[in-house]
Design a protein around this motif. Sequence first.
Motif, PDB file in Angstrom:
ATOM      1  N   ASP A  68      82.199 -12.777  48.015  1.00 14.60           N
ATOM      2  CA  ASP A  68      81.512 -13.207  49.237  1.00 14.60           C
ATOM      3  C   ASP A  68      80.606 -12.080  49.724  1.00 14.60           C
ATOM      4  O   ASP A  68      81.052 -11.170  50.411  1.00 14.60           O
ATOM      5  CB  ASP A  68      82.550 -13.572  50.310  1.00 14.60           C
ATOM      6  CG  ASP A  68      81.913 -14.013  51.609  1.00 14.60           C
ATOM      7  OD1 ASP A  68      80.675 -14.182  51.661  1.00 14.60           O
ATOM      8  OD2 ASP A  68      82.667 -14.188  52.583  1.00 14.60           O
ATOM      9  N   ALA A  70      78.297 -12.319  51.845  1.00 13.18           N
ATOM     10  CA  ALA A  70      77.974 -12.493  53.260  1.00 13.18           C
ATOM     11  C   ALA A  70      79.018 -11.820  54.140  1.00 13.18           C
ATOM     12  O   ALA A  70      78.999 -11.973  55.355  1.00 13.18           O
ATOM     13  CB  ALA A  70      77.870 -13.972  53.598  1.00 13.18           C
ATOM     14  N   TRP A  72      79.233  -8.928  55.099  1.00 12.00           N
ATOM     15  CA  TRP A  72      78.659  -7.992  56.066  1.00 12.00           C
ATOM     16  C   TRP A  72      78.593  -8.613  57.460  1.00 12.00           C
ATOM     17  O   TRP A  72      78.693  -7.895  58.455  1.00 12.00           O
ATOM     18  CB  TRP A  72      77.268  -7.530  55.616  1.00 12.00           C
ATOM     19  CG  TRP A  72      76.264  -8.634  55.545  1.00 12.00           C
ATOM     20  CD1 TRP A  72      75.979  -9.414  54.468  1.00 12.00           C
ATOM     21  CD2 TRP A  72      75.450  -9.106  56.608  1.00 12.00           C
ATOM     22  NE1 TRP A  72      75.031 -10.348  54.793  1.00 12.00           N
ATOM     23  CE2 TRP A  72      74.681 -10.181  56.112  1.00 12.00           C
ATOM     24  CE3 TRP A  72      75.288  -8.741  57.942  1.00 12.00           C
ATOM     25  CZ2 TRP A  72      73.765 -10.864  56.883  1.00 12.00           C
ATOM     26  CZ3 TRP A  72      74.378  -9.424  58.717  1.00 12.00           C
ATOM     27  CH2 TRP A  72      73.624 -10.481  58.191  1.00 12.00           C
ATOM     28  N   ARG A  73      78.488  -9.935  57.555  1.00 19.91           N
ATOM     29  CA  ARG A  73      78.380 -10.594  58.866  1.00 19.91           C
ATOM     30  C   ARG A  73      79.621 -10.383  59.728  1.00 19.91           C
ATOM     31  O   ARG A  73      79.529 -10.301  60.946  1.00 19.91           O
ATOM     32  CB  ARG A  73      78.155 -12.089  58.681  1.00 19.91           C
ATOM     33  CG  ARG A  73      76.799 -12.433  58.205  1.00 19.91           C
ATOM     34  CD  ARG A  73      76.612 -13.948  58.167  1.00 19.91           C
ATOM     35  NE  ARG A  73      75.251 -14.276  57.842  1.00 19.91           N
ATOM     36  CZ  ARG A  73      74.853 -14.746  56.667  1.00 19.91           C
ATOM     37  NH1 ARG A  73      75.732 -14.963  55.710  1.00 19.91           N
ATOM     38  NH2 ARG A  73      73.594 -15.012  56.453  1.00 19.91           N
ATOM     39  N   TYR A  74      80.779 -10.319  59.112  1.00 16.72           N
ATOM     40  CA  TYR A  74      82.004 -10.154  59.900  1.00 16.72           C
ATOM     41  C   TYR A  74      82.682  -8.816  59.680  1.00 16.72           C
ATOM     42  O   TYR A  74      83.476  -8.390  60.507  1.00 16.72           O
ATOM     43  CB  TYR A  74      82.978 -11.315  59.668  1.00 16.72           C
ATOM     44  CG  TYR A  74      83.109 -11.804  58.249  1.00 16.72           C
ATOM     45  CD1 TYR A  74      84.093 -11.304  57.411  1.00 16.72           C
ATOM     46  CD2 TYR A  74      82.244 -12.770  57.754  1.00 16.72           C
ATOM     47  CE1 TYR A  74      84.209 -11.750  56.110  1.00 16.72           C
ATOM     48  CE2 TYR A  74      82.355 -13.232  56.453  1.00 16.72           C
ATOM     49  CZ  TYR A  74      83.339 -12.714  55.638  1.00 16.72           C
ATOM     50  OH  TYR A  74      83.449 -13.155  54.350  1.00 16.72           O
ATOM     51  N   LEU A  76      80.906  -5.794  59.024  1.00 16.41           N
ATOM     52  CA  LEU A  76      80.086  -4.726  59.589  1.00 16.41           C
ATOM     53  C   LEU A  76      80.363  -4.497  61.078  1.00 16.41           C
ATOM     54  O   LEU A  76      80.467  -3.341  61.500  1.00 16.41           O
ATOM     55  CB  LEU A  76      78.605  -4.996  59.329  1.00 16.41           C
ATOM     56  CG  LEU A  76      77.649  -3.876  59.692  1.00 16.41           C
ATOM     57  CD1 LEU A  76      78.000  -2.584  58.960  1.00 16.41           C
ATOM     58  CD2 LEU A  76      76.204  -4.280  59.383  1.00 16.41           C
ATOM     59  N   PRO A  77      80.522  -5.539  61.899  1.00 18.93           N
ATOM     60  CA  PRO A  77      80.876  -5.270  63.296  1.00 18.93           C
ATOM     61  C   PRO A  77      82.222  -4.554  63.444  1.00 18.93           C
ATOM     62  O   PRO A  77      82.362  -3.658  64.287  1.00 18.93           O
ATOM     63  CB  PRO A  77      80.927  -6.670  63.940  1.00 18.93           C
ATOM     64  CG  PRO A  77      80.064  -7.511  63.077  1.00 18.93           C
ATOM     65  CD  PRO A  77      80.229  -6.965  61.684  1.00 18.93           C
ATOM     66  N   SER A 135      80.282   1.139  56.273  1.00 17.82           N
ATOM     67  CA  SER A 135      79.130   0.500  56.927  1.00 17.82           C
ATOM     68  C   SER A 135      77.887   0.587  56.048  1.00 17.82           C
ATOM     69  O   SER A 135      77.137  -0.389  55.923  1.00 17.82           O
ATOM     70  CB  SER A 135      78.855   1.148  58.287  1.00 17.82           C
ATOM     71  OG  SER A 135      79.934   0.943  59.155  1.00 17.82           O
ATOM     72  N   PHE A 142      74.063  -6.266  52.331  1.00 13.42           N
ATOM     73  CA  PHE A 142      73.209  -7.136  53.145  1.00 13.42           C
ATOM     74  C   PHE A 142      71.781  -7.142  52.614  1.00 13.42           C
ATOM     75  O   PHE A 142      71.170  -8.204  52.442  1.00 13.42           O
ATOM     76  CB  PHE A 142      73.235  -6.676  54.606  1.00 13.42           C
ATOM     77  CG  PHE A 142      72.074  -7.178  55.414  1.00 13.42           C
ATOM     78  CD1 PHE A 142      71.935  -8.524  55.685  1.00 13.42           C
ATOM     79  CD2 PHE A 142      71.113  -6.298  55.888  1.00 13.42           C
ATOM     80  CE1 PHE A 142      70.852  -8.998  56.422  1.00 13.42           C
ATOM     81  CE2 PHE A 142      70.039  -6.756  56.615  1.00 13.42           C
ATOM     82  CZ  PHE A 142      69.892  -8.107  56.885  1.00 13.42           C
ATOM     83  N   SER A 145      71.604  -9.070  49.390  1.00  8.97           N
ATOM     84  CA  SER A 145      71.826 -10.520  49.517  1.00  8.97           C
ATOM     85  C   SER A 145      70.660 -11.210  50.219  1.00  8.97           C
ATOM     86  O   SER A 145      70.494 -12.410  50.093  1.00  8.97           O
ATOM     87  CB  SER A 145      73.129 -10.807  50.253  1.00  8.97           C
ATOM     88  OG  SER A 145      73.052 -10.380  51.592  1.00  8.97           O
ATOM     89  N   SER A 146      69.848 -10.457  50.958  1.00  8.29           N
ATOM     90  CA  SER A 146      68.733 -11.077  51.667  1.00  8.29           C
ATOM     91  C   SER A 146      67.453 -11.060  50.854  1.00  8.29           C
ATOM     92  O   SER A 146      66.433 -11.540  51.321  1.00  8.29           O
ATOM     93  CB  SER A 146      68.514 -10.370  53.008  1.00  8.29           C
ATOM     94  OG  SER A 146      68.107  -9.030  52.800  1.00  8.29           O
TER      95      SER A 146
END
Length: 147
Positions: A68, A70, A72-74, A76-77, A135, A142, A145-146
């Motif tokens: 997965d 993605a 980094w969306r959950y 990284l914070p 981080s 990120f 993946s973008s």
Amino acid sequence: MSASDTSAHAFSSWCLLLAAWLLALVATLSALFIGEVMGQAPCNLCWFQRAFMFPLVIILAVASYRSDFAVWRYALPVASVGGFIALYHSLLYAGVFGDSIQPCGAGGSCSGSNMTIFGVVPLPVLSLIIFSLISALLLIIFRRSSQ
């Protein structure tokens, strides 16, 4: 991008994800070793850092298993908040805020000489380094993946 390029790109991103998980795992196992085996009680700020490092082990393990990117969306914070606490703790440890604030006054103490790695790197700074590396790895994932 050809199929082989996509496959190589996904594998390198997965390796970065695995590296982030390994960093979180080693940090967690080290914290547990220091607390449970060595008998050193963590200070309050160390507890807060643990509260953000421990979940990263599970989050990053599941993301690695599922590939997965993605995550980094959950993750990284979580890593960022832990990193800010570690930065604050490191600045307190270094005496940037003065003598009126004791970094390890409540709870255990990580300010002793036995709470450094190789007698040089204090644990709060090591925590900051680990959160920063995790981080950075998540930010690289990120960016990949973008694209």
